[in-house]
Design a protein around this motif. Structure first.
Motif, PDB file in Angstrom:
ATOM      1  N   TYR A  16       0.852  -1.176   0.000  1.00 26.75           N
ATOM      2  CA  TYR A  16       0.000   0.000   0.000  1.00 26.75           C
ATOM      3  C   TYR A  16       0.887   1.225   0.000  1.00 26.75           C
ATOM      4  O   TYR A  16       1.817   1.325   0.780  1.00 26.75           O
ATOM      5  CB  TYR A  16      -0.899   0.039   1.232  1.00 26.75           C
ATOM      6  CG  TYR A  16      -1.657   1.333   1.315  1.00 26.75           C
ATOM      7  CD1 TYR A  16      -2.782   1.550   0.528  1.00 26.75           C
ATOM      8  CD2 TYR A  16      -1.221   2.365   2.142  1.00 26.75           C
ATOM      9  CE1 TYR A  16      -3.463   2.748   0.576  1.00 26.75           C
ATOM     10  CE2 TYR A  16      -1.893   3.570   2.192  1.00 26.75           C
ATOM     11  CZ  TYR A  16      -3.014   3.756   1.411  1.00 26.75           C
ATOM     12  OH  TYR A  16      -3.683   4.946   1.450  1.00 26.75           O
ATOM     13  N   TYR A  17       0.595   2.120  -0.909  1.00 28.76           N
ATOM     14  CA  TYR A  17       1.310   3.388  -0.958  1.00 28.76           C
ATOM     15  C   TYR A  17       0.277   4.496  -0.842  1.00 28.76           C
ATOM     16  O   TYR A  17      -0.758   4.454  -1.501  1.00 28.76           O
ATOM     17  CB  TYR A  17       2.090   3.516  -2.267  1.00 28.76           C
ATOM     18  CG  TYR A  17       3.144   2.450  -2.400  1.00 28.76           C
ATOM     19  CD1 TYR A  17       4.339   2.539  -1.707  1.00 28.76           C
ATOM     20  CD2 TYR A  17       2.929   1.322  -3.178  1.00 28.76           C
ATOM     21  CE1 TYR A  17       5.303   1.555  -1.807  1.00 28.76           C
ATOM     22  CE2 TYR A  17       3.878   0.328  -3.282  1.00 28.76           C
ATOM     23  CZ  TYR A  17       5.069   0.457  -2.592  1.00 28.76           C
ATOM     24  OH  TYR A  17       6.010  -0.529  -2.685  1.00 28.76           O
ATOM     25  N   PRO A  18       0.546   5.479  -0.018  1.00 33.98           N
ATOM     26  CA  PRO A  18      -0.410   6.576   0.164  1.00 33.98           C
ATOM     27  C   PRO A  18      -0.672   7.328  -1.143  1.00 33.98           C
ATOM     28  O   PRO A  18       0.213   7.422  -1.994  1.00 33.98           O
ATOM     29  CB  PRO A  18       0.280   7.495   1.176  1.00 33.98           C
ATOM     30  CG  PRO A  18       1.338   6.676   1.815  1.00 33.98           C
ATOM     31  CD  PRO A  18       1.738   5.628   0.804  1.00 33.98           C
ATOM     32  N   PRO A  19      -1.880   7.840  -1.308  1.00 31.51           N
ATOM     33  CA  PRO A  19      -2.181   8.640  -2.497  1.00 31.51           C
ATOM     34  C   PRO A  19      -1.186   9.801  -2.613  1.00 31.51           C
ATOM     35  O   PRO A  19      -0.746  10.359  -1.618  1.00 31.51           O
ATOM     36  CB  PRO A  19      -3.593   9.175  -2.225  1.00 31.51           C
ATOM     37  CG  PRO A  19      -4.169   8.223  -1.233  1.00 31.51           C
ATOM     38  CD  PRO A  19      -3.010   7.732  -0.411  1.00 31.51           C
ATOM     39  N   GLY A  20      -0.824  10.121  -3.848  1.00 30.45           N
ATOM     40  CA  GLY A  20       0.118  11.211  -4.076  1.00 30.45           C
ATOM     41  C   GLY A  20       1.562  10.775  -4.079  1.00 30.45           C
ATOM     42  O   GLY A  20       2.461  11.595  -4.276  1.00 30.45           O
ATOM     43  N   THR A  21       1.811   9.472  -3.879  1.00 33.16           N
ATOM     44  CA  THR A  21       3.182   8.962  -3.924  1.00 33.16           C
ATOM     45  C   THR A  21       3.408   8.251  -5.256  1.00 33.16           C
ATOM     46  O   THR A  21       2.455   7.846  -5.932  1.00 33.16           O
ATOM     47  CB  THR A  21       3.477   7.977  -2.776  1.00 33.16           C
ATOM     48  OG1 THR A  21       2.606   6.853  -2.894  1.00 33.16           O
ATOM     49  CG2 THR A  21       3.304   8.634  -1.418  1.00 33.16           C
ATOM     50  N   TRP A  75       9.271   4.681  -4.093  1.00 27.59           N
ATOM     51  CA  TRP A  75       7.808   4.515  -4.211  1.00 27.59           C
ATOM     52  C   TRP A  75       7.083   5.337  -3.152  1.00 27.59           C
ATOM     53  O   TRP A  75       5.915   5.688  -3.342  1.00 27.59           O
ATOM     54  CB  TRP A  75       7.399   3.057  -4.099  1.00 27.59           C
ATOM     55  CG  TRP A  75       7.858   2.093  -5.145  1.00 27.59           C
ATOM     56  CD1 TRP A  75       7.873   0.731  -4.996  1.00 27.59           C
ATOM     57  CD2 TRP A  75       8.323   2.313  -6.485  1.00 27.59           C
ATOM     58  NE1 TRP A  75       8.333   0.130  -6.149  1.00 27.59           N
ATOM     59  CE2 TRP A  75       8.610   1.083  -7.078  1.00 27.59           C
ATOM     60  CE3 TRP A  75       8.537   3.469  -7.241  1.00 27.59           C
ATOM     61  CZ2 TRP A  75       9.081   0.957  -8.381  1.00 27.59           C
ATOM     62  CZ3 TRP A  75       9.014   3.345  -8.539  1.00 27.59           C
ATOM     63  CH2 TRP A  75       9.273   2.106  -9.096  1.00 27.59           C
ATOM     64  N   ASP A  76       7.751   5.651  -2.072  1.00 25.04           N
ATOM     65  CA  ASP A  76       7.134   6.462  -1.012  1.00 25.04           C
ATOM     66  C   ASP A  76       7.317   7.961  -1.241  1.00 25.04           C
ATOM     67  O   ASP A  76       6.829   8.763  -0.459  1.00 25.04           O
ATOM     68  CB  ASP A  76       7.728   6.089   0.352  1.00 25.04           C
ATOM     69  CG  ASP A  76       7.313   4.692   0.786  1.00 25.04           C
ATOM     70  OD1 ASP A  76       6.130   4.341   0.606  1.00 25.04           O
ATOM     71  OD2 ASP A  76       8.170   3.946   1.293  1.00 25.04           O
ATOM     72  N   TRP A  77       8.021   8.338  -2.290  1.00 29.26           N
ATOM     73  CA  TRP A  77       8.256   9.756  -2.570  1.00 29.26           C
ATOM     74  C   TRP A  77       7.035  10.388  -3.236  1.00 29.26           C
ATOM     75  O   TRP A  77       6.253   9.697  -3.896  1.00 29.26           O
ATOM     76  CB  TRP A  77       9.455   9.924  -3.467  1.00 29.26           C
ATOM     77  CG  TRP A  77      10.758   9.533  -2.846  1.00 29.26           C
ATOM     78  CD1 TRP A  77      10.959   8.991  -1.607  1.00 29.26           C
ATOM     79  CD2 TRP A  77      12.031   9.629  -3.451  1.00 29.26           C
ATOM     80  NE1 TRP A  77      12.296   8.756  -1.412  1.00 29.26           N
ATOM     81  CE2 TRP A  77      12.974   9.136  -2.528  1.00 29.26           C
ATOM     82  CE3 TRP A  77      12.471  10.076  -4.680  1.00 29.26           C
ATOM     83  CZ2 TRP A  77      14.326   9.095  -2.796  1.00 29.26           C
ATOM     84  CZ3 TRP A  77      13.819  10.035  -4.949  1.00 29.26           C
ATOM     85  CH2 TRP A  77      14.745   9.550  -4.010  1.00 29.26           C
ATOM     86  N   PRO A  78       6.905  11.705  -3.128  1.00 32.46           N
ATOM     87  CA  PRO A  78       5.788  12.394  -3.790  1.00 32.46           C
ATOM     88  C   PRO A  78       5.870  12.231  -5.314  1.00 32.46           C
ATOM     89  O   PRO A  78       6.964  12.211  -5.888  1.00 32.46           O
ATOM     90  CB  PRO A  78       5.962  13.862  -3.417  1.00 32.46           C
ATOM     91  CG  PRO A  78       7.022  13.917  -2.390  1.00 32.46           C
ATOM     92  CD  PRO A  78       7.758  12.624  -2.389  1.00 32.46           C
ATOM     93  N   VAL A  79       4.723  12.112  -5.929  1.00 35.04           N
ATOM     94  CA  VAL A  79       4.650  11.918  -7.375  1.00 35.04           C
ATOM     95  C   VAL A  79       5.330  13.060  -8.134  1.00 35.04           C
ATOM     96  O   VAL A  79       5.814  12.862  -9.256  1.00 35.04           O
ATOM     97  CB  VAL A  79       3.185  11.703  -7.818  1.00 35.04           C
ATOM     98  CG1 VAL A  79       2.397  12.994  -7.796  1.00 35.04           C
ATOM     99  CG2 VAL A  79       3.116  11.044  -9.160  1.00 35.04           C
ATOM    100  N   GLU A  84      11.798  14.147 -12.168  1.00 32.33           N
ATOM    101  CA  GLU A  84      13.222  14.255 -11.832  1.00 32.33           C
ATOM    102  C   GLU A  84      13.911  12.901 -12.013  1.00 32.33           C
ATOM    103  O   GLU A  84      15.003  12.814 -12.576  1.00 32.33           O
ATOM    104  CB  GLU A  84      13.356  14.737 -10.384  1.00 32.33           C
ATOM    105  CG  GLU A  84      14.753  14.793  -9.856  1.00 32.33           C
ATOM    106  CD  GLU A  84      14.815  15.114  -8.371  1.00 32.33           C
ATOM    107  OE1 GLU A  84      15.945  15.135  -7.847  1.00 32.33           O
ATOM    108  OE2 GLU A  84      13.769  15.335  -7.726  1.00 32.33           O
ATOM    109  N   ILE A  85      13.262  11.850 -11.557  1.00 29.78           N
ATOM    110  CA  ILE A  85      13.822  10.499 -11.662  1.00 29.78           C
ATOM    111  C   ILE A  85      13.914  10.082 -13.124  1.00 29.78           C
ATOM    112  O   ILE A  85      14.950   9.587 -13.583  1.00 29.78           O
ATOM    113  CB  ILE A  85      12.977   9.506 -10.847  1.00 29.78           C
ATOM    114  CG1 ILE A  85      13.088   9.827  -9.356  1.00 29.78           C
ATOM    115  CG2 ILE A  85      13.390   8.064 -11.136  1.00 29.78           C
ATOM    116  CD1 ILE A  85      12.041   9.160  -8.496  1.00 29.78           C
ATOM    117  N   LEU A  86      12.830  10.282 -13.877  1.00 29.35           N
ATOM    118  CA  LEU A  86      12.818   9.889 -15.282  1.00 29.35           C
ATOM    119  C   LEU A  86      13.830  10.692 -16.104  1.00 29.35           C
ATOM    120  O   LEU A  86      14.510  10.132 -16.970  1.00 29.35           O
ATOM    121  CB  LEU A  86      11.412  10.021 -15.860  1.00 29.35           C
ATOM    122  CG  LEU A  86      10.434   8.959 -15.353  1.00 29.35           C
ATOM    123  CD1 LEU A  86       9.003   9.339 -15.696  1.00 29.35           C
ATOM    124  CD2 LEU A  86      10.787   7.585 -15.903  1.00 29.35           C
TER     125      LEU A  86
END
Length: 107
Positions: A16-21, A75-79, A84-86
Motif C-alpha cells: 500500500y502506498y499513500p495517495p500522491g506517492t 515509491w514512497d516519494w511524492p509523485v 526528476e527520476i525519469l
C-alpha cells in the motif's frame, strides 16, 4: 489486508502506498522500472555484467537513498519527483550511448 488475518504460505505481501506517492501510480512505477531496466541493459552491454549493480548503486547515491534501503524506497516519494527520476534515467541512458538525451521510448 487485515493484520490479524494470516496469509497463505507463499502469498505475496500486500503493498500500500499513500495517495500522491509514486508507488500509488502503477503506470508511473512501470515507467520508472522500465527506464531503469533499459539503462541497466545498455550499461551491461557496454561495460559488462556487473554494470547493472553499479547503475543501482549510482542511482541510490545520486538520490541520497541510504545504502541499506532498496532503490524502491522512491515509491514512497511524492509523485512530483517522478519527472526528476525519469529525466535522470534518460540522461544516464543517453550518456551510456554517447548521445544527447531526449525522446526515450519509455517516456
Amino acid at each position: 489486508m487485515n493484520p490479524a488475518m494470516p496469509m497463505a504460505a507463499g502469498a505475496p505481501a500486500a503493498s500500500y502506498y499513500p495517495p500522491g506517492t509514486i508507488g500509488a501510480d502503477p503506470a508511473l512505477r512501470q515507467r520508472i522500472e522500465t527506464a531503469l531496466a533499459e539503462l541497466g541493459r545498455a550499461r551491461e552491454e557496454r561495460f559488462g555484467y556487473a554494470a547493472y549493480r553499479a547503475v543501482i548503486a549510482g542511482f541510490k547515491r545520486d538520490f541520497s537513498i541510504a545504502s541499506y534501503l532498496p532503490w524502491t524506497a522512491i515509491w514512497d516519494w511524492p509523485v512530483g519527483r517522478a519527472d526528476e527520476i525519469l529525466n535522470y534515467l534518460e540522461g544516464r541512458y543517453a550518456e551510456t550511448l554517447g548521445r544527447p538525451a531526449g525522446g526515450m521510448a519509455w517516456r
